[in-house]
Design a protein around this motif. Sequence first.
Motif, mmCIF file in Angstrom:
data_model
loop_
_atom_site.group_PDB
_atom_site.id
_atom_site.type_symbol
_atom_site.label_atom_id
_atom_site.label_comp_id
_atom_site.label_asym_id
_atom_site.label_seq_id
_atom_site.Cartn_x
_atom_site.Cartn_y
_atom_site.Cartn_z
ATOM 1 N N GLU A 135 0.498 -1.302 0.138
ATOM 2 C CA GLU A 135 0.505 -0.156 -0.048
ATOM 3 C C GLU A 135 0.720 1.321 -0.284
ATOM 4 O O GLU A 135 -0.093 1.941 -0.367
ATOM 5 C CB GLU A 135 -1.248 -0.094 1.111
ATOM 6 N N ALA A 136 2.037 1.320 0.369
ATOM 7 C CA ALA A 136 2.721 1.929 -0.187
ATOM 8 C C ALA A 136 3.253 2.879 -1.261
ATOM 9 O O ALA A 136 2.910 1.901 -2.355
ATOM 10 C CB ALA A 136 4.715 1.457 0.545
ATOM 11 N N THR A 137 2.937 4.361 -1.610
ATOM 12 C CA THR A 137 4.285 4.707 -3.119
ATOM 13 C C THR A 137 4.890 5.525 -3.326
ATOM 14 O O THR A 137 5.861 5.620 -2.241
ATOM 15 C CB THR A 137 2.061 5.934 -3.276
ATOM 16 N N TRP A 138 4.625 5.551 -4.036
ATOM 17 C CA TRP A 138 6.242 6.730 -4.421
ATOM 18 C C TRP A 138 6.557 8.202 -4.498
ATOM 19 O O TRP A 138 4.970 8.581 -5.011
ATOM 20 C CB TRP A 138 7.263 6.745 -5.541
ATOM 21 N N SER A 139 7.314 8.690 -4.313
ATOM 22 C CA SER A 139 7.318 10.284 -4.199
ATOM 23 C C SER A 139 8.599 10.513 -4.302
ATOM 24 O O SER A 139 9.695 9.936 -3.989
ATOM 25 C CB SER A 139 6.509 10.918 -3.327
ATOM 26 N N VAL B 195 11.570 8.531 -2.737
ATOM 27 C CA VAL B 195 10.715 7.411 -1.847
ATOM 28 C C VAL B 195 10.020 6.387 -2.096
ATOM 29 O O VAL B 195 8.804 7.090 -2.177
ATOM 30 C CB VAL B 195 10.878 8.412 -0.320
ATOM 31 N N TYR B 196 9.958 6.109 -1.561
ATOM 32 C CA TYR B 196 8.605 4.163 -1.622
ATOM 33 C C TYR B 196 8.055 3.958 -0.033
ATOM 34 O O TYR B 196 8.672 3.886 0.794
ATOM 35 C CB TYR B 196 9.102 3.053 -1.840
ATOM 36 N N GLY B 197 7.343 4.769 0.421
ATOM 37 C CA GLY B 197 6.328 4.678 1.884
ATOM 38 C C GLY B 197 5.321 5.606 1.828
ATOM 39 O O GLY B 197 4.703 5.604 0.546
ATOM 40 N N HIS B 198 4.939 6.096 2.839
ATOM 41 C CA HIS B 198 4.216 7.142 3.319
ATOM 42 C C HIS B 198 4.772 7.709 3.903
ATOM 43 O O HIS B 198 5.182 8.742 4.178
ATOM 44 C CB HIS B 198 3.034 6.001 5.056
ATOM 45 N N MET C 21 -1.343 10.520 5.356
ATOM 46 C CA MET C 21 -1.395 10.768 3.729
ATOM 47 C C MET C 21 -0.699 9.948 2.747
ATOM 48 O O MET C 21 0.431 9.144 3.231
ATOM 49 C CB MET C 21 -0.957 12.133 3.572
ATOM 50 N N ARG C 22 -1.464 10.248 1.629
ATOM 51 C CA ARG C 22 -0.301 8.832 0.366
ATOM 52 C C ARG C 22 0.782 9.774 -0.077
ATOM 53 O O ARG C 22 0.193 10.804 0.166
ATOM 54 C CB ARG C 22 -0.988 8.646 -0.295
ATOM 55 N N ASN C 23 1.708 8.903 -0.372
ATOM 56 C CA ASN C 23 3.168 8.780 -0.279
ATOM 57 C C ASN C 23 3.074 10.019 -1.576
ATOM 58 O O ASN C 23 4.026 11.219 -2.036
ATOM 59 C CB ASN C 23 3.914 8.188 -0.068
ATOM 60 N N SER C 24 1.727 9.642 -2.590
ATOM 61 C CA SER C 24 1.849 10.546 -3.840
ATOM 62 C C SER C 24 0.677 11.381 -3.500
ATOM 63 O O SER C 24 0.773 11.900 -5.023
ATOM 64 C CB SER C 24 1.548 9.294 -4.615
#
Length: 206
Positions: A29-33, A41-44, A63-66
């Motif tokens: 469920e982690a996302t990239w930003s 960073v892949y995370g939250h 919040m979603r990382n992306s």
Amino acid sequence: MVRARGPVWHRKHQQQGIIPAGLKGLDTEATWSYSKSDGWVYGHGTFCMVACAHCMLGAFKWMRNSANEAKRMWLETGKLQGLITTVLMDSKADDKDLFRELRRQRGILLLTTPRKGSAISPERQRMVKVLKQKRHQHLYQQRRYTVEPMQGLIKDIFDLETCWMRGQAHNRWLFAAMGVVIQMHQYRAWQEGRSTWAIKQEVLGQ
């Protein structure tokens, strides 16, 4: 941004919904930003609001990382209409529509950093003119010693460079709990006339 617990799910595989063989303990469920300071960073993500006047935490949430931080700010400030007059946010909030609607609908002045060479349309020019007023630039400089260090303070106290848990639901309540604890100890310190920054030992019960 907080790095996800476990291995990284590369963007190509994530977009295709493929989990490579042998990739165990993955937070799906982690996302990239991306940020200039930390890179990809892949995370939250964490959303943080700080009161400039007293250097106290207003909110610390998952919040979603992306996710779009400016859109999240719009949502979070809706409940504060009539309580705040000015919002300071980095260049991610450089949006003439956001600037206009915060002022029109909520009576809130948005101060941010405009992109260079972007004052093309008349509306953009009016916005940049307001942002570059001396008193507004002086106010915006407060971010450096009130807003920006707060995320670092929370991460330092809880050793939050990497998520403690996997998944949105777990991190959502955990980040919120961290924010509440910081708020409680900052408020107590403020009432007693002490520094609202030097609270690490009290938070950790040491």
